[in-house]
Scaffold this active site. Structure first.
Site, PDB file in Angstrom:
ATOM      1  N   MET A 190     171.670 -70.986  80.887  1.00  0.00           N
ATOM      2  CA  MET A 190     172.605 -69.898  81.211  1.00  0.00           C
ATOM      3  C   MET A 190     172.214 -68.633  80.451  1.00  0.00           C
ATOM      4  O   MET A 190     172.657 -68.390  79.336  1.00  0.00           O
ATOM      5  CB  MET A 190     174.040 -70.317  80.873  1.00  0.00           C
ATOM      6  CG  MET A 190     174.450 -71.647  81.515  1.00  0.00           C
ATOM      7  SD  MET A 190     174.300 -71.629  83.322  1.00  0.00           S
ATOM      8  CE  MET A 190     175.601 -70.489  83.733  1.00  0.00           C
ATOM      9  N   ASN A 231     106.265 -79.273  98.655  1.00  0.00           N
ATOM     10  CA  ASN A 231     107.302 -78.265  98.897  1.00  0.00           C
ATOM     11  C   ASN A 231     106.802 -77.145  99.797  1.00  0.00           C
ATOM     12  O   ASN A 231     107.507 -76.699 100.709  1.00  0.00           O
ATOM     13  CB  ASN A 231     107.773 -77.686  97.563  1.00  0.00           C
ATOM     14  CG  ASN A 231     108.685 -78.629  96.796  1.00  0.00           C
ATOM     15  OD1 ASN A 231     109.393 -79.434  97.395  1.00  0.00           O
ATOM     16  ND2 ASN A 231     108.669 -78.540  95.478  1.00  0.00           N
ATOM     17  N   GLU A 251     108.645 -82.684  88.644  1.00  0.00           N
ATOM     18  CA  GLU A 251     108.063 -83.914  89.185  1.00  0.00           C
ATOM     19  C   GLU A 251     107.645 -84.876  88.092  1.00  0.00           C
ATOM     20  O   GLU A 251     106.846 -85.783  88.316  1.00  0.00           O
ATOM     21  CB  GLU A 251     106.867 -83.577  90.077  1.00  0.00           C
ATOM     22  CG  GLU A 251     105.701 -82.920  89.364  1.00  0.00           C
ATOM     23  CD  GLU A 251     105.798 -81.400  89.301  1.00  0.00           C
ATOM     24  OE1 GLU A 251     104.748 -80.763  89.149  1.00  0.00           O
ATOM     25  OE2 GLU A 251     106.916 -80.862  89.399  1.00  0.00           O
TER      26      GLU A 251
END
Length: 456
Positions: free
Chosen positions: A55, A338, A373
């Site tokens: 309150m 790659n 790798e």
């Protein structure tokens, strides 16, 4: 256990009363006289627990609580609503706003301290988990990922320990629509059952006929597997001393008979939300450990893990006067894969290569991806001569069987250069690694696709 408590109340005598009681128990106390002031202090991170009066003029405690729980930066802060409202509906409203507990005026000082200590323990655990989990997050993402308000506290697995059928039936009826509730009427079986069958919440009646409910709670807390399992105690009227003792033992929350159905549902959801939030933080901590030590592409341990664990393997080999072999693998001309087939194809080769190395190692061997790798295998109780033969068989198998690089079944052939070494006179992991790396360099400079050993 101490904590920083923020007392939010617009009436100064109420603040002073709580401050005096909490300070006597060695808590640090801050004060705010309005909702906006409380929100600002919480945003600054200056408190651990909030005692929030309902309150207040302007912004009442329910609204303050809702805003705290809606803000990811403050949602984890425990909130205790303090009010003169004593109806179950008022407690439910506070819990549904996100409050972690509810105290009714006039405040029982012993209950207050017990509640605050219980929530302080919870806050310490949550803070530790948040701190560990945040180490893996990018700056600025912590608050969004740590938000608590995404879970509705439903669909929990609850184990109810109650030897009174009428009582257990009422609880099952109240919770059964939202949760899976299992009843255990024999408290002697509970500890074993909880350890074997995972549940999200344990509800324990403290009024068991032939067993001490508090002892059961203590047993659950003492077992490592159930140490973080939330416990909701059901107390008998006037059983205040045992409730306070239960909170000291680690009980998370309690209800007093006669049980209000809505309050039971609300407190159950609160405990489930807390557990799931803590579980999500633990999951982030586990992920951080894996990110730190595991290569995400191949699932192998990474270089950091090798640096830590190889030292232990070398030390054990020296103490036992046992051989130890280290092999370094380097895929020949991997850049060509790659460049010719793309990086996705290169990733497939790396994953396939890791899988083949897994077939080589034994239970006590260490297999890591160094990066790029390069891969490493450390074999305890294996001489350099024996490791060289293993490396040669592996090299030959890699050369003979191409790697599948896509779903269409295309393959690419690769070869590997390998260096093998054992510990030298220096007896340290760095020199062992340098020796194996020197042998690898010789394999590559002599034409690749071969094994070289450096036993010295």
């Amino acid at each position: 256990m101490t904590a920083r408590i923020l007392v939010v109340d617009d009436i100064p005598p109420n603040v002073r009363l709580l401050e005096a009681r909490l300070t006597a128990e060695y808590f640090d106390v801050l004060a705010a006289s309005s909702g906006p002031e409380a929100l600002a202090l919480c945003q600054e991170g200056v408190c651990d627990i909030i005692l929030l009066d309902v309150m207040m003029p302007g912004m009442d405690g329910f609204e303050v609580c809702r805003r705290l729980k809606a803000n990811p930066a403050t949602a984890h802060l425990p909130v205790v609503m303090v009010t003169a409202l004593d109806q179950p509906a008022d407690r439910v409203r506070g819990l549904e706003a996100g409050a972690d507990d509810f105290l009714t005026k006039p405040i029982d000082e012993v209950a207050l301290v017990a509640r605050v200590r219980s929530l302080a323990r919870l806050k310490v655990v949550i803070d530790e988990l948040r701190s560990r989990a945040s180490t893996t997050l990018a700056p600025g993402l912590d608050d969004d990922l740590f938000a608590m308000n995404g879970d509705d506290g439903r669909r929990g697995r609850i184990l109810l320990v109650d030897d009174r059928q009428s009582s257990s039936e009422r609880i099952v009826q109240a919770l059964g629509a939202q949760h899976e509730v299992t009843v255990e009427s024999d408290p002697h079986e509970t500890a074993l059952r909880v350890a074997e069958d995972a549940c999200d919440l344990l509800i324990v009646s403290l009024g068991l006929a032939n067993f001490d409910g508090l002892r059961l709670c203590s047993q659950i807390r003492s077992m490592e597997r159930t140490r973080s399992l939330p416990i909701l105690a059901i107390a008998e009227p006037g059983d205040r001393a045992r409730v306070l003792r239960g909170l000291d033992l680690g009980v998370n929350d309690f209800l007093t008979r006669p049980i209000d159905r809505n309050e039971l549902v609300a407190r159950t959801r609160t405990q489930l939300r807390h557990k799931r939030y803590a579980d999500s933080l633990r999951s982030k901590v586990q992920q951080s450990i894996e990110l730190a030590l595991v290569d995400p592409l191949t699932g192998l341990n990474n270089r950091r893990f090798l640096e830590n664990y190889l030292a232990l393997m070398v030390d054990q080999a020296q103490r036992r006067r046992a051989p130890l072999a280290l092999m370094i693998f380097d895929i020949d001309h991997f850049k060509r894969v790659n460049d010719t087939y793309g990086h996705d194809a290169g990733d497939e080769v790396l994953k396939g290569f890791a899988d083949r190395l897994r077939r080589v190692i034994r239970g006590g061997d260490l297999l890591c991806r160094l990066g790029g790798e390069e891969f490493v295998i450390a074999m305890p109780n294996v001489s350099v001569a024996a490791a060289t033969k293993i490396a040669e068989r592996t090299r030959s198998a890699i050369e003979e069987q191409p790697f599948i690089i896509d779903k269409a079944g295309r393959t690419v052939a690769v070869t590997v250069s390998i260096g093998v070494a054992g510990p030298g006179a220096e007896g340290d992991p760095e020199s062992l690694y340098r020796r194996a790396d020197r042998a690898l360099y010789r394999s590559k400079s002599d034409g690749r696709n071969r094994v070289s050993a450096d036993a010295a």
